[in-house]
Design an enzyme around this catalytic site. Structure first.
Site, short mmCIF file in Angstrom:
data_model
loop_
_atom_site.label_atom_id
_atom_site.label_comp_id
_atom_site.label_asym_id
_atom_site.label_seq_id
_atom_site.Cartn_x
_atom_site.Cartn_y
_atom_site.Cartn_z
N GLN A 25 0.83 -1.21 0.00
CA GLN A 25 0.00 0.00 0.00
C GLN A 25 0.87 1.26 0.00
OE1 GLN A 25 -2.94 -0.27 3.14
NE2 GLN A 25 -3.31 -2.42 2.70
N CYS A 26 1.90 1.25 -0.79
CA CYS A 26 2.90 2.30 -0.84
C CYS A 26 2.85 3.01 -2.18
CB CYS A 26 4.28 1.66 -0.61
SG CYS A 26 5.67 2.79 -0.71
N GLY A 27 3.29 4.24 -2.20
CA GLY A 27 3.39 4.97 -3.46
C GLY A 27 4.38 4.36 -4.43
#
Length: 183
Positions: A34-36
């Site tokens: 769930q990271c950029g």
């Protein structure tokens, strides 16, 4: 000391000595779903497929230390990687990569190659740097892992050859990977 001195836990719970990868070129990455930078899974998978016959193995290590961006169970993480990015490179159980409870492998990696800064021209860099400075300023101290998708390139002797920060997209590493594969 080489990375072959360390053992890690595979997604299926089996203890794996990194000595099993002796003679391969390794790209060790701390990951998060769930990271950029999660899009890097696709590029990492593409590099793995392109170079695995030449001896490249990507090793993924999910970590939830950075803004809770990997909150799910190991099983959900593994399914996410397979279903969304077709990940077929080895993935390992979640672990910590920094601070007092860091896995010794990641302490070794961070100690082997210093942090030289983020690529501030990367589109996500300004957001990342502002987030760290506001919420986790102590993360910028020293050579520890700063964020998800920090990548370490390991040569065929198990030595850390290079460190790439989150703001280095995997394709940007390709010339260096090719160089290390040919050594």
């Amino acid at each position: 000391m080489s990375v072959y001195s360390y053992s890690v836990t595979a997604m299926n719970g089996r203890e794996v000595s990194l000595e099993e990868f002796k003679g391969k070129v390794l790209l060790i990455v701390n990951t998060a779903s769930q990271c950029g930078f999660t899009f890097q899974y696709k590029e990492l998978q593409n590099l793995y497929e392109k170079y695995k016959e030449q001896g490249l193995v990507v090793l993924g290590f999910p970590c939830n230390q950075f803004a809770d961006q990997e909150p799910d169970s190991n099983e959900k993480v593994e399914a996410f990687c397979l279903l969304n990015y077709g990940v077929s490179f080895p993935m390992f159980q979640k672990l910590n990569v920094r601070d007092h409870d860091a896995h010794p492998l990641f302490t070794h990696l961070a100690d082997s190659k210093p942090f030289r800064g983020f690529n501030e021209k990367h589109p996500v860099a300004k957001i990342l740097i502002a987030l760290i400075q506001e919420k986790l300023p102590h993360y910028m101290e020293g050579d520890s892992i700063k964020w998800n998708f920090t990548k370490f390139l390991i040569d065929r002797e198990g030595e850390v050859f290079e460190r790439f920060e989150s703001t280095t997209d995997p394709y940007e590493m390709e010339p260096i990977i090719e160089y290390v594969l040919k050594r």
